[in-house]
Design a protein around this motif. Structure first.
Motif, PDB file in Angstrom:
ATOM      1  N   MET A 114       0.901  -1.215  -0.076  1.00 40.56           N
ATOM      2  CA  MET A 114       0.067   0.502  -0.026  1.00 40.56           C
ATOM      3  C   MET A 114       1.281   1.537   0.308  1.00 40.56           C
ATOM      4  SD  MET A 114      -3.152   1.227   0.060  1.00 40.56           S
ATOM      5  CE  MET A 114      -4.185   0.470   0.625  1.00 40.56           C
ATOM      6  N   SER A 115       0.427   2.170  -0.989  1.00 39.95           N
ATOM      7  CA  SER A 115       1.673   3.074  -1.210  1.00 39.95           C
ATOM      8  C   SER A 115       1.201   4.308   0.092  1.00 39.95           C
ATOM      9  CB  SER A 115       1.454   3.919  -2.165  1.00 39.95           C
ATOM     10  OG  SER A 115      -0.170   4.574  -3.438  1.00 39.95           O
ATOM     11  N   ASP A 116       1.242   5.568   0.493  1.00 43.14           N
ATOM     12  CA  ASP A 116       0.933   6.460   0.809  1.00 43.14           C
ATOM     13  C   ASP A 116       0.821   7.653  -0.091  1.00 43.14           C
ATOM     14  OD1 ASP A 116       0.229   8.189   2.898  1.00 43.14           O
ATOM     15  OD2 ASP A 116       2.877   9.000   3.714  1.00 43.14           O
ATOM     16  N   ALA A 117       0.370   7.334  -0.828  1.00 41.34           N
ATOM     17  CA  ALA A 117      -0.131   8.343  -1.880  1.00 41.34           C
ATOM     18  C   ALA A 117      -2.128   8.684  -2.560  1.00 41.34           C
ATOM     19  CB  ALA A 117       0.410   8.189  -3.424  1.00 41.34           C
ATOM     20  N   ILE A 118      -2.407   9.356  -2.444  1.00 38.70           N
ATOM     21  CA  ILE A 118      -3.950   9.941  -2.973  1.00 38.70           C
ATOM     22  C   ILE A 118      -3.586  10.368  -4.189  1.00 38.70           C
ATOM     23  CG2 ILE A 118      -4.250   8.921  -0.595  1.00 38.70           C
ATOM     24  CD1 ILE A 118      -5.083  11.960  -0.006  1.00 38.70           C
ATOM     25  N   THR A 119      -5.159  10.593  -4.681  1.00 36.21           N
ATOM     26  CA  THR A 119      -5.666  10.549  -5.832  1.00 36.21           C
ATOM     27  C   THR A 119      -7.105  11.834  -5.494  1.00 36.21           C
ATOM     28  OG1 THR A 119      -4.446   9.487  -7.409  1.00 36.21           O
ATOM     29  CG2 THR A 119      -6.247  10.641  -8.774  1.00 36.21           C
ATOM     30  N   VAL A 120      -7.024  12.812  -5.947  1.00 35.88           N
ATOM     31  CA  VAL A 120      -8.160  13.178  -5.585  1.00 35.88           C
ATOM     32  C   VAL A 120      -8.719  14.259  -6.669  1.00 35.88           C
ATOM     33  CG1 VAL A 120      -8.784  15.267  -4.213  1.00 35.88           C
ATOM     34  CG2 VAL A 120      -6.801  14.212  -2.973  1.00 35.88           C
ATOM     35  N   MET A 121     -10.046  14.322  -6.865  1.00 34.01           N
ATOM     36  CA  MET A 121     -10.616  14.452  -8.328  1.00 34.01           C
ATOM     37  C   MET A 121     -11.806  15.918  -7.697  1.00 34.01           C
ATOM     38  SD  MET A 121     -11.568  10.632  -9.278  1.00 34.01           S
ATOM     39  CE  MET A 121     -13.491  10.782  -9.148  1.00 34.01           C
ATOM     40  N   THR A 122     -11.472  16.488  -8.302  1.00 35.40           N
ATOM     41  CA  THR A 122     -12.793  18.042  -8.640  1.00 35.40           C
ATOM     42  C   THR A 122     -12.767  18.197 -10.379  1.00 35.40           C
ATOM     43  OG1 THR A 122     -13.126  19.915  -7.660  1.00 35.40           O
ATOM     44  CG2 THR A 122     -10.276  19.709  -8.563  1.00 35.40           C
ATOM     45  N   THR A 123     -13.887  18.607 -10.040  1.00 42.96           N
ATOM     46  CA  THR A 123     -14.485  19.426 -11.314  1.00 42.96           C
ATOM     47  C   THR A 123     -14.717  20.494 -11.093  1.00 42.96           C
ATOM     48  OG1 THR A 123     -16.722  18.544 -11.609  1.00 42.96           O
ATOM     49  CG2 THR A 123     -15.304  17.014 -12.557  1.00 42.96           C
ATOM     50  N   LEU A 124     -13.878  21.506 -12.834  1.00 45.26           N
ATOM     51  CA  LEU A 124     -14.724  23.083 -12.403  1.00 45.26           C
ATOM     52  C   LEU A 124     -15.053  22.878 -14.170  1.00 45.26           C
ATOM     53  CD1 LEU A 124     -11.668  22.694 -11.094  1.00 45.26           C
ATOM     54  CD2 LEU A 124     -12.072  24.836 -11.289  1.00 45.26           C
ATOM     55  N   ASP A 125     -16.110  23.877 -14.772  1.00 49.80           N
ATOM     56  CA  ASP A 125     -16.702  24.338 -15.757  1.00 49.80           C
ATOM     57  C   ASP A 125     -15.884  24.865 -16.814  1.00 49.80           C
ATOM     58  OD1 ASP A 125     -16.626  26.725 -13.943  1.00 49.80           O
ATOM     59  OD2 ASP A 125     -18.616  27.248 -14.454  1.00 49.80           O
ATOM     60  N   LYS A 126     -14.683  25.359 -17.096  1.00 49.31           N
ATOM     61  CA  LYS A 126     -13.849  26.119 -17.368  1.00 49.31           C
ATOM     62  C   LYS A 126     -12.477  25.755 -16.723  1.00 49.31           C
ATOM     63  CE  LYS A 126     -16.602  30.486 -16.068  1.00 49.31           C
ATOM     64  NZ  LYS A 126     -16.773  31.694 -15.631  1.00 49.31           N
ATOM     65  N   PRO A 127     -12.057  25.151 -18.173  1.00 48.82           N
ATOM     66  CA  PRO A 127     -10.234  25.386 -18.742  1.00 48.82           C
ATOM     67  C   PRO A 127      -9.606  26.597 -17.176  1.00 48.82           C
ATOM     68  CG  PRO A 127     -11.171  25.663 -20.820  1.00 48.82           C
ATOM     69  CD  PRO A 127     -12.597  25.646 -19.771  1.00 48.82           C
ATOM     70  N   GLU A 128      -9.838  27.723 -17.580  1.00 52.02           N
ATOM     71  CA  GLU A 128      -8.571  28.299 -17.201  1.00 52.02           C
ATOM     72  C   GLU A 128      -9.292  28.113 -16.311  1.00 52.02           C
ATOM     73  OE1 GLU A 128     -12.298  30.735 -18.879  1.00 52.02           O
ATOM     74  OE2 GLU A 128     -10.674  28.948 -19.609  1.00 52.02           O
ATOM     75  N   ASP A 129     -10.118  28.000 -14.977  1.00 48.43           N
ATOM     76  CA  ASP A 129     -10.194  27.720 -14.145  1.00 48.43           C
ATOM     77  C   ASP A 129      -9.486  26.008 -13.375  1.00 48.43           C
ATOM     78  OD1 ASP A 129     -11.648  29.779 -13.485  1.00 48.43           O
ATOM     79  OD2 ASP A 129     -13.621  28.982 -13.444  1.00 48.43           O
ATOM     80  N   ALA A 130      -9.726  25.423 -14.144  1.00 42.08           N
ATOM     81  CA  ALA A 130      -8.923  24.382 -14.046  1.00 42.08           C
ATOM     82  C   ALA A 130      -7.241  24.138 -13.968  1.00 42.08           C
ATOM     83  CB  ALA A 130      -9.393  23.121 -14.984  1.00 42.08           C
ATOM     84  N   ASP A 131      -6.668  25.398 -14.530  1.00 39.99           N
ATOM     85  CA  ASP A 131      -5.296  25.305 -15.410  1.00 39.99           C
ATOM     86  C   ASP A 131      -5.178  26.251 -13.524  1.00 39.99           C
ATOM     87  OD1 ASP A 131      -5.291  24.033 -17.895  1.00 39.99           O
ATOM     88  OD2 ASP A 131      -5.531  25.785 -18.640  1.00 39.99           O
TER      89      ASP A 131
END
Length: 106
Positions: free
Chosen positions: A1-18
């Motif tokens: 088992m690693s000591d790492a996680i992947t977190v997910m989120t969604t946004l409505d604009k690519p520039e907000d994600a960037d």
């Protein structure tokens, strides 16, 4: 088992994600982020079924960074109730996981 996680989120604009991606990496809350999209999301919100185009962020970090990462997403996310989900990384390349740990150390 690693000591790492992947977190997910969604946004409505690519520039907000960037912008969010840059902020999380600059603050060392994430070692790496990836933005995928556009994707189509279908969900119920305030009694209506919505179908929207969004961009999905995959954020690689450690459990130790989770509280600060979650708070940073909440403070910088345009949604009233953003999706913020953490998934464990069961296993991964040793050198990659070492790099991830080093990049999220404060």
């Amino acid at each position: 088992m690693s000591d790492a996680i992947t977190v997910m989120t969604t946004l409505d604009k690519p520039e907000d994600a960037d912008g969010l991606a840059r902020l999380l990496v600059e603050r060392r809350l994430a070692a790496c982020t990836q933005t995928l999209g556009p994707i189509t999301s279908t969900y119920r919100w305030e009694g209506r079924i919505e179908v929207t185009q969004e961009w999905l962020m995959l954020i690689k970090t450690t459990p130790a960074q989770w509280p600060a990462l979650e708070e940073a997403i909440r403070q910088n996310h345009p949604y009233e109730t953003p999706e913020i989900l953490a998934l464990p990384i069961a296993a991964g390349s040793g050198p990659y996981l070492q790099w991830l740990a080093e990049e999220t150390e404060r």
